[in-house]
Design a protein around this motif. Structure first.
Motif, PDB file in Angstrom:
ATOM      1  N   ALA A 192       0.825  -1.204   0.000  1.00  0.00           N
ATOM      2  CA  ALA A 192       0.000   0.000   0.000  1.00  0.00           C
ATOM      3  C   ALA A 192       0.862   1.258   0.000  1.00  0.00           C
ATOM      4  O   ALA A 192       2.047   1.236   0.355  1.00  0.00           O
ATOM      5  CB  ALA A 192      -0.924   0.004   1.210  1.00  0.00           C
ATOM      6  N   ARG A 193       0.229   2.360  -0.390  1.00  0.00           N
ATOM      7  CA  ARG A 193       0.816   3.685  -0.254  1.00  0.00           C
ATOM      8  C   ARG A 193      -0.275   4.609   0.263  1.00  0.00           C
ATOM      9  O   ARG A 193      -1.398   4.590  -0.231  1.00  0.00           O
ATOM     10  CB  ARG A 193       1.343   4.217  -1.588  1.00  0.00           C
ATOM     11  N   CYS A 194       0.068   5.427   1.251  1.00  0.00           N
ATOM     12  CA  CYS A 194      -0.862   6.398   1.817  1.00  0.00           C
ATOM     13  C   CYS A 194      -0.285   7.779   1.565  1.00  0.00           C
ATOM     14  O   CYS A 194       0.838   8.084   2.009  1.00  0.00           O
ATOM     15  CB  CYS A 194      -1.055   6.147   3.309  1.00  0.00           C
ATOM     16  N   LEU A 195      -1.019   8.605   0.840  1.00  0.00           N
ATOM     17  CA  LEU A 195      -0.516   9.901   0.401  1.00  0.00           C
ATOM     18  C   LEU A 195      -1.464  11.018   0.806  1.00  0.00           C
ATOM     19  O   LEU A 195      -2.668  10.811   0.945  1.00  0.00           O
ATOM     20  CB  LEU A 195      -0.356   9.917  -1.126  1.00  0.00           C
ATOM     21  N   GLY A 196      -0.890  12.208   0.960  1.00  0.00           N
ATOM     22  CA  GLY A 196      -1.680  13.384   1.254  1.00  0.00           C
ATOM     23  C   GLY A 196      -1.400  14.494   0.256  1.00  0.00           C
ATOM     24  O   GLY A 196      -0.266  14.644  -0.218  1.00  0.00           O
ATOM     25  N   ALA A 197      -2.434  15.256  -0.089  1.00  0.00           N
ATOM     26  CA  ALA A 197      -2.289  16.454  -0.920  1.00  0.00           C
ATOM     27  C   ALA A 197      -2.373  17.661   0.006  1.00  0.00           C
ATOM     28  O   ALA A 197      -3.283  17.749   0.840  1.00  0.00           O
ATOM     29  CB  ALA A 197      -3.391  16.508  -1.972  1.00  0.00           C
TER      30      ALA A 197
END
Length: 288
Positions: A192-197
């Motif tokens: 998984a990858r968890c990203l924020g803008a």
């Protein structure tokens, strides 16, 4: 051979996840994805194993389901078993009889991919359909466009931001910072990858978690959300594009997501991020 219904141990849950990975391919309809179970690990490892159901024959998995709630099972079957009549009839029995330990009496729902013989048999038994959902897909063959905003990985120091955005996006009090910690400690978070803008003031405006099923297989968006203070400014599109790019880097061949058709804003966001709409799907429901 007899079909065996089971609730796996923690180790058995890993094997069920491995089967789900093998069943994912770009031509498959929207179906239960290993990322769906990966996201459920936010509730804990033992708790996740307890909501998985498997159907096997001669030691081989034929179907895997996950209780998303006590009254909703999300499931899929092996690609070569979509029209297996014996399996389909066994599934109908197990979904219909509370003593089998899958669904209780009363109103319940089943999320199952299009093309299963199961749907025909459920219709014969009087099961109806629920509100439509919209699957959306994007091919990842070509390089991704720049998302256009600052994108950062969400780590433990931003677990509260992750929870705050989801609480706002889905108008719920359930997500907490512990969600991120438990999810990331799960055995499949490496996929998984968890990203924020981020906005210009350095605040997290939107978040996404994406899940790979392995190289050459479709990945999944689960979940994506935009804080209510930042809606309508392109952050949802940006973070979704970034999540798709992360999946491409992990070798995913495509990315998919499913959202209620009534979620007009969500559908528009995914389309803006390059996703194409596929035919609507509906859960099967028993109202009494």
């Amino acid at each position: 051979m007899t079909i065996v219904l089971g609730t796996p141990t923690v180790d058995g849950a890993r094997k069920a996840m491995a089967a789900l990975r093998e069943w994912q391919h770009d031509e498959a309809p929207m179906q239960l994805h290993p990322g769906d179970i990966g996201w459920n690990y936010r509730f804990g490892t033992a708790e996740t194993a307890a909501v998985i159901r498997t159907w096997s024959r001669d030691g081989q998995f034929l179907a895997v389901g996950m209780l998303d709630s006590p009254t909703l099972v999300r499931m899929t079957v092996a690609p070569d078993a979509f029209q297996d009549e014996y399996l389909a009839r066994r599934l109908v029995e197990d979904f219909s009889l509370p003593e089998r330990g899958v669904l209780p009496e009363g109103a319940v729902s089943i999320e199952a991919p299009l093309g299963l013989l199961l749907h025909d048999l459920l219709s014969e038994e009087g099961w109806g359909v629920d509100e439509p959902w919209m699957p959306l897909f994007r091919d990842l063959t070509e390089p991704m466009e720049d998302p256009g905003v600052r994108i950062e990985s969400i780590g433990p120091e931003h677990a509260q931001d992750f929870a705050d955005v989801l609480r706002s996006a889905f108008n719920t009090s359930r997500p907490t910072r512990e969600y991120w910690h438990a999810m990331s400690a799960g055995p499949f978070y490496a996929d998984a990858r968890c990203l924020g803008a981020y906005d210009d003031q350095g605040s997290v405006a939107a978040v996404v978690t994406v899940w790979s099923a392995g190289p050459g297989r479709p990945g999944l968006v689960e979940p994506m959300g935009v804080h209510e203070d930042h809606r309508g400014r392109g952050y949802g599109r940006a973070v979704t594009v970034a999540g798709a790019a992360a999946l491409r880097e992990m070798g995913s061949s495509s990315v998919r997501v499913c959202t209620p058709s009534s979620n007009v804003g969500g559908v528009a966001t995914y389309k803006a991020a390059g996703f194409e709409v596929r035919p609507e799907v509906q859960d099967r429901i028993r109202t009494a």
